[in-house]
Design a protein around this motif. Structure first.
Motif, short mmCIF file in Angstrom:
data_model
loop_
_atom_site.label_atom_id
_atom_site.label_comp_id
_atom_site.label_asym_id
_atom_site.label_seq_id
_atom_site.Cartn_x
_atom_site.Cartn_y
_atom_site.Cartn_z
N THR A 106 0.76 -0.70 0.15
CA THR A 106 -0.21 -0.41 -0.38
C THR A 106 1.25 1.47 0.44
OG1 THR A 106 -1.73 -1.09 0.97
CG2 THR A 106 -1.75 1.07 1.01
N THR A 107 1.94 1.09 0.23
CA THR A 107 2.43 2.42 0.76
C THR A 107 3.68 2.66 -0.40
OG1 THR A 107 3.07 1.76 3.67
CG2 THR A 107 4.57 3.06 2.16
N LEU A 108 4.02 1.53 -1.40
CA LEU A 108 5.13 1.48 -2.04
C LEU A 108 3.68 2.27 -3.12
CD1 LEU A 108 7.31 1.00 -3.69
CD2 LEU A 108 6.73 -1.06 -3.90
N ALA A 109 2.71 1.58 -3.73
CA ALA A 109 2.16 2.05 -4.55
C ALA A 109 1.53 3.55 -4.26
CB ALA A 109 0.31 1.07 -4.39
N ALA A 110 1.54 3.84 -3.01
CA ALA A 110 0.51 5.21 -3.23
C ALA A 110 2.22 6.05 -3.81
CB ALA A 110 0.55 5.59 -1.68
N LEU A 111 3.57 6.05 -2.85
CA LEU A 111 4.84 6.57 -3.52
C LEU A 111 5.10 6.31 -5.01
CD1 LEU A 111 6.90 4.79 -1.11
CD2 LEU A 111 6.12 7.43 -1.19
N LEU A 112 4.22 5.48 -5.37
CA LEU A 112 4.03 5.09 -6.99
C LEU A 112 3.80 6.49 -7.56
CD1 LEU A 112 5.00 1.60 -7.90
CD2 LEU A 112 6.80 3.67 -8.17
N MET A 113 1.91 6.31 -7.38
CA MET A 113 0.96 6.85 -7.69
C MET A 113 1.25 8.28 -7.18
SD MET A 113 -2.56 4.97 -6.59
CE MET A 113 -3.53 6.31 -6.89
N ALA A 114 2.63 8.60 -6.54
CA ALA A 114 2.62 10.43 -6.50
C ALA A 114 3.42 10.55 -7.22
CB ALA A 114 2.47 10.55 -5.08
N SER A 115 4.14 10.01 -7.87
CA SER A 115 5.81 10.53 -8.67
C SER A 115 5.43 10.76 -9.83
CB SER A 115 6.62 9.08 -9.07
OG SER A 115 6.16 8.38 -9.61
N PRO A 116 5.97 11.72 -10.76
CA PRO A 116 5.54 11.79 -12.31
C PRO A 116 5.25 10.81 -12.90
CG PRO A 116 7.35 13.93 -11.09
CD PRO A 116 6.96 12.44 -10.43
N LEU A 117 6.46 10.37 -12.96
CA LEU A 117 6.38 8.71 -13.49
C LEU A 117 4.87 8.17 -13.96
CD1 LEU A 117 10.32 7.65 -14.52
CD2 LEU A 117 8.49 8.56 -16.06
N ALA A 118 4.58 7.90 -12.38
CA ALA A 118 3.33 7.44 -12.73
C ALA A 118 2.20 7.38 -12.88
CB ALA A 118 3.01 7.09 -10.77
N ALA A 119 2.48 9.37 -13.01
CA ALA A 119 1.08 9.88 -12.79
C ALA A 119 0.62 10.02 -14.72
CB ALA A 119 0.99 11.46 -13.06
N GLU A 120 1.97 8.90 -15.77
CA GLU A 120 2.29 9.75 -17.02
C GLU A 120 1.61 10.50 -17.41
OE1 GLU A 120 3.13 6.57 -18.20
OE2 GLU A 120 3.37 5.18 -16.52
N ASP A 121 2.26 11.61 -17.20
CA ASP A 121 1.92 12.86 -17.72
C ASP A 121 3.48 13.42 -18.70
OD1 ASP A 121 -0.28 13.22 -16.58
OD2 ASP A 121 0.58 14.16 -14.61
N PHE A 122 3.19 13.47 -19.92
CA PHE A 122 4.34 14.04 -20.94
C PHE A 122 3.81 15.30 -21.94
CE2 PHE A 122 4.21 9.66 -19.55
CZ PHE A 122 5.64 9.17 -18.75
N ILE A 123 5.06 16.77 -21.36
CA ILE A 123 4.59 17.02 -22.78
C ILE A 123 5.75 16.72 -23.99
CG2 ILE A 123 5.19 19.09 -23.22
CD1 ILE A 123 4.19 20.21 -20.29
N CYS A 124 5.41 16.16 -24.63
CA CYS A 124 6.38 15.40 -26.21
C CYS A 124 6.36 16.90 -27.75
CB CYS A 124 5.79 14.09 -26.35
SG CYS A 124 5.77 13.06 -25.49
N SER A 125 7.34 16.38 -28.19
CA SER A 125 7.09 17.44 -29.77
C SER A 125 8.72 16.67 -30.20
CB SER A 125 7.54 18.69 -29.19
OG SER A 125 8.99 18.63 -28.65
N GLY A 126 8.31 17.34 -31.46
CA GLY A 126 9.70 17.56 -32.70
C GLY A 126 9.65 17.61 -33.79
N THR A 127 10.26 17.34 -34.45
CA THR A 127 10.63 18.81 -35.30
C THR A 127 10.62 18.06 -37.42
OG1 THR A 127 12.68 19.08 -35.41
CG2 THR A 127 11.37 20.95 -34.16
N ALA A 128 10.20 18.80 -38.13
CA ALA A 128 10.84 18.21 -39.46
C ALA A 128 9.82 17.02 -39.81
CB ALA A 128 12.30 18.53 -40.11
#
Length: 111
Positions: free
Chosen positions: A4-26
């Motif tokens: 439960t503690t590990l799951a809570a820590l993972l859910m609080a991290s930015p990577l666990a939230a799966e939130d990204f800003i991506c881009s490309g050129t050409a």
């Protein structure tokens, strides 16, 4: 208790939230992933739902996310490779009509 503690820590991290800003050129394109939603801007701006995330068998990376929209679909593959502009590399496979399109770029973790 430990799980439960590990799951809570993972859910609080930015990577666990799966939130990204991506881009490309050409060509130029952008993708914002926030939880189970994405905004993809390439030739036109579209909103997508992300129903799930798949991981490579037995590993945490790379990750694949299907993007499902009203008229378009795409598959986004994120990997923990360092890019020129961010810590995550991204490949996007989509289409325009019957023409397949593969876009590459970089992502930053959205804070």
């Amino acid at each position: 208790m430990v799980r439960t503690t590990l799951a809570a820590l993972l859910m609080a991290s930015p990577l666990a939230a799966e939130d990204f800003i991506c881009s490309g050129t050409a060509p130029d394109w952008s993708l914002t992933i926030t939880g189970s939603e994405a905004i993809f801007d390439y030739q036109r701006k579209n909103s997508f739902q992300i129903p799930d995330t798949a991981r490579a068998e037995g590993q945490d990376w790379p990750r694949a996310k299907p993007l499902i929209g009203d008229f378009d679909t795409a598959v986004v593959i994120l990997d923990r490779d360092t890019c020129e502009t961010g810590p995550i590399s991204v490949d996007i496979l989509t289409q325009r009509g019957q023409t397949p399109i593969l876009l590459t770029g970089c992502c930053e973790i959205k804070e």
